[in-house]
Design a protein around this motif. Structure first.
Motif, PDB file in Angstrom:
ATOM      1  N   HIS A 136       8.518 -36.141  83.528  1.00  0.00           N
ATOM      2  CA  HIS A 136       7.202 -36.044  84.156  1.00  0.00           C
ATOM      3  C   HIS A 136       6.315 -37.249  83.823  1.00  0.00           C
ATOM      4  N   ASP A 137       6.331 -37.649  82.530  1.00  0.00           N
ATOM      5  CA  ASP A 137       5.459 -38.759  82.097  1.00  0.00           C
ATOM      6  C   ASP A 137       5.830 -40.044  82.812  1.00  0.00           C
ATOM      7  N   GLN A 138       7.137 -40.260  82.959  1.00  0.00           N
ATOM      8  CA  GLN A 138       7.564 -41.482  83.631  1.00  0.00           C
ATOM      9  C   GLN A 138       7.125 -41.472  85.096  1.00  0.00           C
ATOM     10  N   PHE A 139       7.275 -40.332  85.710  1.00  0.00           N
ATOM     11  CA  PHE A 139       6.847 -40.206  87.108  1.00  0.00           C
ATOM     12  C   PHE A 139       5.343 -40.470  87.254  1.00  0.00           C
ATOM     13  N   GLN A 140       4.554 -39.875  86.369  1.00  0.00           N
ATOM     14  CA  GLN A 140       3.109 -40.068  86.443  1.00  0.00           C
ATOM     15  C   GLN A 140       2.740 -41.532  86.227  1.00  0.00           C
ATOM     16  N   HIS A 141       3.420 -42.204  85.294  1.00  0.00           N
ATOM     17  CA  HIS A 141       3.125 -43.607  84.996  1.00  0.00           C
ATOM     18  C   HIS A 141       3.443 -44.489  86.196  1.00  0.00           C
ATOM     19  N   SER A 159       1.902 -47.955  90.559  1.00  0.00           N
ATOM     20  CA  SER A 159       2.468 -48.475  91.808  1.00  0.00           C
ATOM     21  C   SER A 159       1.366 -48.685  92.855  1.00  0.00           C
ATOM     22  N   ASN A 160       1.576 -49.725  93.659  1.00  0.00           N
ATOM     23  CA  ASN A 160       0.631 -49.978  94.744  1.00  0.00           C
ATOM     24  C   ASN A 160       0.872 -49.030  95.940  1.00  0.00           C
ATOM     25  N   ASP A 161       2.082 -48.500  96.032  1.00  0.00           N
ATOM     26  CA  ASP A 161       2.436 -47.577  97.121  1.00  0.00           C
ATOM     27  C   ASP A 161       2.915 -46.267  96.497  1.00  0.00           C
ATOM     28  N   GLY A 162       1.954 -45.371  96.212  1.00  0.00           N
ATOM     29  CA  GLY A 162       2.288 -44.118  95.551  1.00  0.00           C
ATOM     30  C   GLY A 162       3.172 -43.212  96.397  1.00  0.00           C
ATOM     31  N   SER A 180       5.660 -44.062  98.317  1.00  0.00           N
ATOM     32  CA  SER A 180       7.068 -44.430  98.164  1.00  0.00           C
ATOM     33  C   SER A 180       7.627 -43.899  96.845  1.00  0.00           C
ATOM     34  N   VAL A 181       6.799 -43.839  95.803  1.00  0.00           N
ATOM     35  CA  VAL A 181       7.249 -43.307  94.511  1.00  0.00           C
ATOM     36  C   VAL A 181       7.548 -41.825  94.632  1.00  0.00           C
TER      37      VAL A 181
END
Length: 944
Positions: free
Chosen positions: A884-889, A894-897, A899-900
């Protein structure tokens, strides 16, 4: 007689009569008595020796008695027969058990000399080692006196005709000795004495009319006549070393003392002398008492008759009579067992026992002190070896006596003799008056010479010198050699400084290495800064360093250039000035240059020179040196008005910043540059610290638009948000910034840094930015998105077709049998032979090939690498689903959330996936389904 009567009289001896020892029945206490008729006697080796004892005092010899008797301390008489007729002379040596006697064995004048060894026996008697006649030549004459040298190499016999016979060699043997006539004269010889001084031997010869001395250690025995008057028998003796071994001759008028080559002092002791002896520093004289003596405590109260004899014991050194008493007809006085024994004609023995020293002194001190005879008391105490405490008390009382009489000079001399015993304050209090300062100075000087002075005494003595203004004495006192210093040097320096004797104080401080005091006087009193600096340069490193820290500011204020040079040396390669070792012989020590920066508090020019020198010669100087140098250069640059000089200072400061010495103190250097508004330095430090946003903000504050764009172009790849900040910056500007906005939008579009909607919202705040500014950006963006949509639709359609095909294959596998038509082994490519192994994927193998290459019995060796990659991807997705932490970071940065989120959604983070990788035991029905799923994954991977 006048001189004799002036001498003080004391009772230093106790008189007793020798009593018989107690008998077996306890009876005793009667006076011990010798038989009457004693002719000769002597003493030594623990016995009194008597010769020729006559019974009853008659002329007829009693043959039952033997002529020579020995009386030991136990009073048990013993005897042996030495001669047949009589014994005339005895001489008992004090250092040897040798007795020499002169006597007669036949009637007539025929004296014989016999030498007896008392330690050896011959039939119970002492051994007679030698017998020879005592006649000078062929002339029969009577022996008058006898003496023997203690070394047993000389014996002299005097005769009534004036002759003296000398026996030289071993007197105990005939073979080793030689007898000759030494002296011939007309007057009877009355006394002989040997005097040994070193290797020189003299013989004194006294007759009734003259005195001569012979030198026996020289060939031919040269002689010298000392005087033209002599003395009677038994009226001469030799003194002990306390009187320099002088020969004493007692005449009726005077007593004379002689050296071998001259006559010494004389003493006027009148009266007919009968016996003279020397005993423990005393002269013992027995003389006739021809008239009534005056009443005294010594002689008693009754008148003395003319047949009485007076025994006087004289102390010639101190000139007093130690004892005086009347005796009846004294035969002789002997010394043995530490006492004097007086033999009288009636056979009695009287012992004179000398009192102990303390008793004698107590008996006489009161009288002497009462009559102020202190000198005599002092001499008496010295001659009796009184201890130093007792002598000191006499000196004190003598000093008090002289002080009370007003004789201060004499008093101080006596007080000086009490040093070491008497408390100095006792004397000092008496002489504190200014009129007696000379006496006090003399006392204090002696106190220091004996190394018994303390700091207070030194202070007092120096104050005396300064009050007397006696510079010569003062210099003599302080300029003693190193080994003779007898005072507290630091105290002396303080007193001299306080009194204004700076040169003397400096001399002491330098000589005795009191560096702090030397520098303090030079700097604070004399103001000789150059000399103080020179002195520091000669000190050892540790002391030079500490003193420069202590006095550096004062020296820098008055002699800045010289002080700076010394500090340069001290912090690089210090060696004391005047060191005999050549350069490089000793490795110099280095001080910490940073610690001396406060010394230059008000001397920035010298500080800059010092710091630049240190950075040049010592690249590893402490960080504080570089920090301070940077601050100095920035200050000089900020305050300089001349453009050329300012440009030079600017270059120096920037060069120092670029030296790489400020990496660890980045913040400090940045603060210094900001304080002095050093633009290039600030930007350089921002760049070194990767503070790109600060660089851009710096240009934004100064409205340097081109610089903002340049910063974004330089560092935008490292920090993408710079373009976003630049767009926001230009969007807030009311002036026309279309050119810069377009440049920023172009880069944002190329790098896809911002969503279009966010770009529109950002530029909406700028009133000058019209739609035309972002028209091209929006058109291009929409076109790209359209193309991306088309590509995505094509990919979706492809995935749908592929999915349909795979599902059909799965259905076929479930419903229809699988026909294996392979004819060759997939490993060795040879024709298949039974036994063989087939897999649903279509690969077939020889059994032996499969067993050789397969890692698992349930997997195809050919498909296994691709299958493992797929399985690893599935496991990786499974592991990352819960990150979860990595995803939130990533979403935040990211400039394009979108796509994340799509990426994580596609990886199954938001779905629950169950993956079966192993076959459960006992469930054969599910085996085929699991295999189908694995095959599906493999095909899917291949298609992608």
């Amino acid at each position: 007689m006048a001189a004799y009567l002036q001498w003080r009289r004391f009772v230093f001896f106790d008189r007793e009569t020798v009593k018989e020892p107690p008998g077996p029945d306890g009876a005793g206490g009667k006076p011990f008595a010798l038989p009457p008729g004693i002719a000769v006697c002597d003493s030594g080796r623990g016995s009194l020796v008597f010769g020729d004892i006559l019974h009853g005092g008659g002329r007829r010899r009693c043959r039952a008695l033997w002529p020579i008797w020995f009386l030991p301390r136990s009073l048990q008489l013993s005897s042996f027969q030495a001669y047949k007729l009589r014994v005339t002379h005895l001489y008992q040596l004090k250092q040897h058990s040798i007795l020499v006697s002169v006597g007669e064995d036949e009637e007539g004048i025929n004296p014989l000399v016999k030498v007896w060894n008392l330690e050896k026996r011959d039939g119970g008697n002492p051994l007679c080692t030698r017998i020879f006649p005592a006649i000078p030549g062929n002339k029969p004459t009577v022996v008058s006196c006898l003496t023997v040298h203690e070394n047993l190499n000389f014996m002299a016999i005097g005769f009534a005709d004036g002759s003296v016979v000398l026996t030289k060699g071993d007197i105990t043997r005939d073979r080793h000795s030689k007898t000759q006539i030494l002296h011939e004269g007309s007057y009877p010889v009355t006394g002989l004495a040997f005097r040994q001084s070193g290797k020189t031997t003299h013989l004194f010869v006294v007759t009734t009319e003259n005195i001569q001395s012979y030198m026996l250690s020289v060939k031919d025995y040269p002689h010298l006549e000392l005087d033209t008057h002599g003395c009677g028998l038994r009226c001469s003796s030799l003194s002990d070393p306390s009187q320099d071994l002088q020969f004493i001759v007692a005449g009726n008028e005077c007593v004379y003392l002689y050296q071998p080559d001259e006559r010494g002092p004389c003493f006027a002791f009148e009266g007919q002398k009968l016996i003279v002896h020397w005993y423990r520093g005393y002269l013992v004289i027995v003389s006739k008492d021809r008239k009534t003596s005056p009443k005294s405590e010594f002689a008693g109260n009754e008148a003395q008759n003319s047949d009485k004899q007076v025994l006087n014991v004289y102390d010639l050194c101190n000139k007093f009579i130690a004892y005086s008493s009347i005796f009846d007809d004294i035969v002789d006085v002997l010394a043995e067992w530490g006492s004097l024994y007086v033999l009288t004609r009636d056979g009695k023995i009287h012992v004179l026992q000398e009192k102990d020293t303390q008793t004698k002194l107590e008996a006489c001190k009161s009288m002497l002190f009462r009559k102020n005879l202190f000198e005599m008391a002092i001499n008496l105490a010295k001659s009796h070896h009184l201890d130093s405490d007792g002598l000191s008390e006499i000196f004190r009382q003598y000093g008090d006596h002289l002080y009370n009489k007003g004789n201060h000079d004499g008093a101080i001399q006596q007080y000086i003799r009490t040093i070491g015993k008497l408390e100095p304050s006792y004397v000092i209090r008496k002489f504190l008056d200014a009129q007696r300062i000379h006496n006090l100075t003399a006392y204090l000087q002696t106190l220091h010479l004996q190394s018994l002075a303390n700091a207070d005494h030194t202070t007092l003595l120096l104050n005396c010198y300064t009050k007397l203004k006696d510079s010569s004495k003062l210099e003599e006192f302080i300029k003693t050699s190193e080994s003779e210093v007898r005072f507290d040097v630091e105290t002396a320096i303080k007193v001299l400084r306080q009194a204004g004797y700076y040169s003397h104080a400096v001399y002491l401080a330098e000589k005795h290495a009191h560096h702090e005091w030397y520098l303090k006087i030079q700097l604070e009193d004399i103001k000789n800064y150059q000399e103080a600096l020179r002195y520091i340069g000669k000190l050892p490193f540790d002391q030079a360093e500490s003193n420069m820290k202590r006095y550096g500011k004062i020296l820098m204020h008055h002699v800045p250039n010289e002080t700076t040079e010394l500090l340069k040396i001290l912090c690089t390669d210090y060696q004391p000035a005047g060191d005999n070792e050549g350069p490089g012989m000793l490795e110099g020590k280095k001080a910490n240059s940073e610690e001396f920066i406060p010394v230059f508090a008000n001397n920035s020019r010298e500080l800059k020179a010092f710091l630049e020198h240190m950075t040049e010669v010592q690249a590893d100087s402490p960080q504080g040196v570089y920090d301070t140098l940077l601050e100095l250069r920035l200050q000089n640059w900020a305050h300089e008005q001349d453009e050329q000089i300012k440009e030079k200072l600017h270059s120096e400061a920037l060069t120092l910043l670029k030296s790489g010495r400020f990496k660890t103190v980045f913040d400090k250097a940045l603060v210094l540059c900001q304080m002095h508004n050093f633009k290039d330095g600030v930007l350089y430090l921002y760049e070194q610290g990767k503070l790109f946003q600060q660089i851009m903000h710096y240009h934004m504050q100064n409205e340097q638009y081109k610089k903002v764009i340049e910063v974004c172009e330089l560092y935008g790849d490292q920090e993408a948000c710079l373009w976003e900040q630049a767009l926001g910056y230009f969007a807030r500007k009311e002036e026309d910034c279309k050119e810069y906005i377009a440049a920023v939008l172009k880069h944002i579009e190329n790098k896809n840094l911002m969503p279009p909607l966010l770009v529109v919202q950002t530029l909406a705040h700028n009133s000058t930015a019209t739609l035309s500014v972002i028209k091209d950006y929006l058109v291009n963006k929409l076109q790209k998105q359209s193309r991306q949509i088309e590509q995505d639709e094509q990919r979706i359609e492809k995935y749908r077709e592929e999915t349909t095909r795979i599902r059909q294959e799965i259905e076929e596998l479930k419903a229809s049998p699988k026909i294996f038509q392979k004819t060759k082994c997939s490993i060795c490519t040879s024709a298949l032979e039974l036994p063989s192994v087939h897999f649903l994927c279509g690969h077939s193998f020889h059994q032996h090939c499969f067993e050789s290459y397969s890692e698992s019995d349930s997997e195809c060796p050919t498909c296994m690498p691709e299958n493992r990659k797929v399985m690893d991807m599935i496991r990786a997705q499974e592991q990352k689903r819960d990150l979860h932490d990595q995803f939130q970071h990533q979403l935040k940065c990211s400039n394009d959330g979108f796509s994340v989120v799509a990426d994580y959604f596609g990886r199954g983070v938001f779905n629950k996936l169950t993956l079966i990788t192993d076959l459960p035991s006992g469930k054969a029905a599910t085996t085929i389904e699991a295999g189908l799923q694995r095959e599906l994954l493999v095909h899917t991977k291949r298609s992608t």
